[in-house]
Design a protein around this motif. Structure first.
Motif, PDB file in Angstrom:
ATOM      1  N   ASN A 135       0.812  -1.216   0.000  1.00  0.00           N
ATOM      2  CA  ASN A 135       0.000   0.000   0.000  1.00  0.00           C
ATOM      3  C   ASN A 135       0.845   1.266   0.000  1.00  0.00           C
ATOM      4  N   HIS A 136       0.238   2.303  -0.567  1.00  0.00           N
ATOM      5  CA  HIS A 136       0.875   3.620  -0.626  1.00  0.00           C
ATOM      6  C   HIS A 136      -0.228   4.617  -0.281  1.00  0.00           C
ATOM      7  N   LEU A 137      -0.163   5.187   0.921  1.00  0.00           N
ATOM      8  CA  LEU A 137      -1.257   6.005   1.455  1.00  0.00           C
ATOM      9  C   LEU A 137      -0.794   7.447   1.623  1.00  0.00           C
ATOM     10  N   THR A 138      -1.668   8.388   1.250  1.00  0.00           N
ATOM     11  CA  THR A 138      -1.388   9.797   1.481  1.00  0.00           C
ATOM     12  C   THR A 138      -2.691  10.527   1.778  1.00  0.00           C
ATOM     13  N   ILE A 139      -2.584  11.754   2.248  1.00  0.00           N
ATOM     14  CA  ILE A 139      -3.739  12.560   2.640  1.00  0.00           C
ATOM     15  C   ILE A 139      -3.829  13.777   1.727  1.00  0.00           C
ATOM     16  N   LYS A 140      -5.029  14.100   1.283  1.00  0.00           N
ATOM     17  CA  LYS A 140      -5.208  15.241   0.386  1.00  0.00           C
ATOM     18  C   LYS A 140      -6.320  16.162   0.887  1.00  0.00           C
ATOM     19  N   GLY A 141      -6.053  17.458   0.768  1.00  0.00           N
ATOM     20  CA  GLY A 141      -7.064  18.468   1.023  1.00  0.00           C
ATOM     21  C   GLY A 141      -7.695  18.913  -0.281  1.00  0.00           C
ATOM     22  N   PRO A 142      -8.632  19.853  -0.244  1.00  0.00           N
ATOM     23  CA  PRO A 142      -9.327  20.299  -1.457  1.00  0.00           C
ATOM     24  C   PRO A 142      -8.345  20.736  -2.544  1.00  0.00           C
ATOM     25  N   PRO A 160     -13.040   9.099   3.063  1.00  0.00           N
ATOM     26  CA  PRO A 160     -13.219  10.385   3.748  1.00  0.00           C
ATOM     27  C   PRO A 160     -12.625  10.376   5.154  1.00  0.00           C
ATOM     28  N   VAL A 161     -11.984  11.479   5.517  1.00  0.00           N
ATOM     29  CA  VAL A 161     -11.523  11.688   6.884  1.00  0.00           C
ATOM     30  C   VAL A 161     -12.498  12.595   7.619  1.00  0.00           C
ATOM     31  N   THR A 162     -13.020  13.574   6.908  1.00  0.00           N
ATOM     32  CA  THR A 162     -13.969  14.529   7.477  1.00  0.00           C
ATOM     33  C   THR A 162     -15.403  14.043   7.271  1.00  0.00           C
ATOM     34  N   LEU A 163     -16.353  14.717   7.894  1.00  0.00           N
ATOM     35  CA  LEU A 163     -17.752  14.297   7.804  1.00  0.00           C
ATOM     36  C   LEU A 163     -18.261  14.294   6.378  1.00  0.00           C
ATOM     37  N   ASN A 164     -17.779  15.255   5.564  1.00  0.00           N
ATOM     38  CA  ASN A 164     -18.284  15.374   4.195  1.00  0.00           C
ATOM     39  C   ASN A 164     -17.154  15.707   3.217  1.00  0.00           C
ATOM     40  N   ILE A 165     -17.257  15.127   2.038  1.00  0.00           N
ATOM     41  CA  ILE A 165     -16.405  15.483   0.900  1.00  0.00           C
ATOM     42  C   ILE A 165     -17.336  16.054  -0.160  1.00  0.00           C
ATOM     43  N   THR A 166     -17.044  17.269  -0.612  1.00  0.00           N
ATOM     44  CA  THR A 166     -17.946  17.965  -1.528  1.00  0.00           C
ATOM     45  C   THR A 166     -17.372  18.005  -2.940  1.00  0.00           C
ATOM     46  N   ASN A 167     -18.241  17.730  -3.910  1.00  0.00           N
ATOM     47  CA  ASN A 167     -17.914  17.851  -5.344  1.00  0.00           C
ATOM     48  C   ASN A 167     -16.749  16.972  -5.762  1.00  0.00           C
ATOM     49  N   LEU A 168     -16.743  15.737  -5.293  1.00  0.00           N
ATOM     50  CA  LEU A 168     -15.688  14.809  -5.704  1.00  0.00           C
ATOM     51  C   LEU A 168     -15.905  14.400  -7.165  1.00  0.00           C
ATOM     52  N   THR A 169     -14.874  14.623  -7.972  1.00  0.00           N
ATOM     53  CA  THR A 169     -14.932  14.295  -9.398  1.00  0.00           C
ATOM     54  C   THR A 169     -13.740  13.418  -9.753  1.00  0.00           C
ATOM     55  N   LEU A 170     -14.006  12.278 -10.381  1.00  0.00           N
ATOM     56  CA  LEU A 170     -12.969  11.349 -10.818  1.00  0.00           C
ATOM     57  C   LEU A 170     -13.033  11.229 -12.335  1.00  0.00           C
ATOM     58  N   VAL A 171     -11.915  11.501 -13.007  1.00  0.00           N
ATOM     59  CA  VAL A 171     -11.835  11.439 -14.468  1.00  0.00           C
ATOM     60  C   VAL A 171     -10.719  10.473 -14.860  1.00  0.00           C
ATOM     61  N   GLY A 172     -11.002   9.597 -15.830  1.00  0.00           N
ATOM     62  CA  GLY A 172     -10.019   8.614 -16.263  1.00  0.00           C
ATOM     63  C   GLY A 172     -10.055   7.343 -15.442  1.00  0.00           C
ATOM     64  N   PHE A 173     -11.091   7.176 -14.631  1.00  0.00           N
ATOM     65  CA  PHE A 173     -11.252   6.013 -13.775  1.00  0.00           C
ATOM     66  C   PHE A 173     -12.296   5.052 -14.348  1.00  0.00           C
ATOM     67  N   LYS A 174     -12.201   3.797 -13.946  1.00  0.00           N
ATOM     68  CA  LYS A 174     -13.178   2.785 -14.347  1.00  0.00           C
ATOM     69  C   LYS A 174     -14.567   3.160 -13.860  1.00  0.00           C
ATOM     70  N   ILE A 207     -11.312  16.405   3.654  1.00  0.00           N
ATOM     71  CA  ILE A 207      -9.988  15.776   3.617  1.00  0.00           C
ATOM     72  C   ILE A 207     -10.178  14.305   3.257  1.00  0.00           C
ATOM     73  N   LEU A 208      -9.378  13.845   2.297  1.00  0.00           N
ATOM     74  CA  LEU A 208      -9.466  12.476   1.801  1.00  0.00           C
ATOM     75  C   LEU A 208      -8.174  11.720   2.074  1.00  0.00           C
ATOM     76  N   ILE A 209      -8.329  10.444   2.399  1.00  0.00           N
ATOM     77  CA  ILE A 209      -7.198   9.504   2.338  1.00  0.00           C
ATOM     78  C   ILE A 209      -7.222   8.875   0.944  1.00  0.00           C
ATOM     79  N   MET A 210      -6.077   8.897   0.258  1.00  0.00           N
ATOM     80  CA  MET A 210      -5.951   8.168  -1.004  1.00  0.00           C
ATOM     81  C   MET A 210      -5.008   7.000  -0.790  1.00  0.00           C
ATOM     82  N   ILE A 211      -5.475   5.809  -1.132  1.00  0.00           N
ATOM     83  CA  ILE A 211      -4.680   4.587  -0.961  1.00  0.00           C
ATOM     84  C   ILE A 211      -4.520   3.912  -2.310  1.00  0.00           C
ATOM     85  N   ARG A 212      -3.272   3.699  -2.712  1.00  0.00           N
ATOM     86  CA  ARG A 212      -2.965   2.912  -3.915  1.00  0.00           C
ATOM     87  C   ARG A 212      -2.449   1.561  -3.450  1.00  0.00           C
TER      88      ARG A 212
END
Length: 215
Positions: A135-142, A160-174, A207-212
């Motif tokens: 695993n490769h984990l990092t934290i991202k803000g807006p 999600p780390v916070t209660l809400n993530i707003t307007n999450l958009t994923l492009v180039g994903f399955k 705030i999001l955790i991204m895990i690869r």
């Protein structure tokens, strides 16, 4: 400058640390992580810990090879890893990579993930990564981010780390998303994959955790 911190988590979960070596890399050992480094012929610049997880013989080896030792009593308010990370952040590095911070005790794992969140909350945007063999984990803000497809890290998850993530958009994903609201506890964004060589993700709040990962 990149600072690599090796903590005392299970040695079986460590990746090949030589893959993360380089001219502009500083190594930091934490408790038994110091011994892990020395076993790989990597001499840390500095060491932190109470060293309650090494034998007297191993501690003797550590003391003979590491010039700057920061020893603490086991009874303290911070974990050894937090003390090392605080030091690393004060050096203003380009990024920090933490190894040996997963596996074993779950309380240590959750504490280490929180250590990555805390600097971002306080306005420090240094890129910090928690890395093990799978695993490769990092934290991202807006913001808006571009990521590259990697065969060795097929799966990409957003937690999600916070209660809400707003307007999450994923492009180039399955499984793409457009301006989606994600609540804490949602598993919607687990085990996604890139279908293009590059993809992007963006969000406007939270705030999001991204895990690869790979199996």
């Amino acid at each position: 400058m990149i600072i690599n911190i090796v903590a005392g988590g299970p040695e079986t979960l460590l990746p090949d640390l030589n893959d993360y070596a380089g001219e502009n890399v500083i190594w930091v050992g934490v408790d038994r992580g110091v011994f892990h480094l020395l076993q790989r012929n990597i001499k840390p610049l500095i060491a932190f810990g109470d060293f309650d997880s090494v034998t007297p013989e191993e501690l003797s080896v550590i003391e003979s090879q590491v010039k700057e030792m920061n020893r603490f009593k086991p009874e303290k308010d911070e974990t050894d890893t937090e003390l090392a990370l605080d030091w690393a952040l004060k050096q203003n590095p380009k990024s920090i990579q933490l190894f040996g911070g997963t596996g074993g005790r779950l309380d240590h794992l959750f504490a280490n993930v929180q250590l990555l969140v805390d600097p971002l909350i306080k306005g420090n945007f240094t890129n910090i990564y928690l890395i093990d063999r799978h695993n490769h984990l990092t934290i991202k803000g807006p913001g808006h981010y571009t990521i590259e497809k990697k065969k060795a890290e097929k799966y990409i998850s957003f937690v999600p780390v916070t209660l809400n993530i707003t307007n999450l958009t994923l492009v180039g994903f399955k499984f793409p998303l457009t301006n989606r609201h994600i609540s804490l506890g949602s598993t919607l964004c687990i085990s996604n994959e890139l279908i293009d060589d590059y993809g992007t993700f963006s969000f406007s709040e939270g705030i999001l955790i991204m895990i690869r990962s790979h199996d």
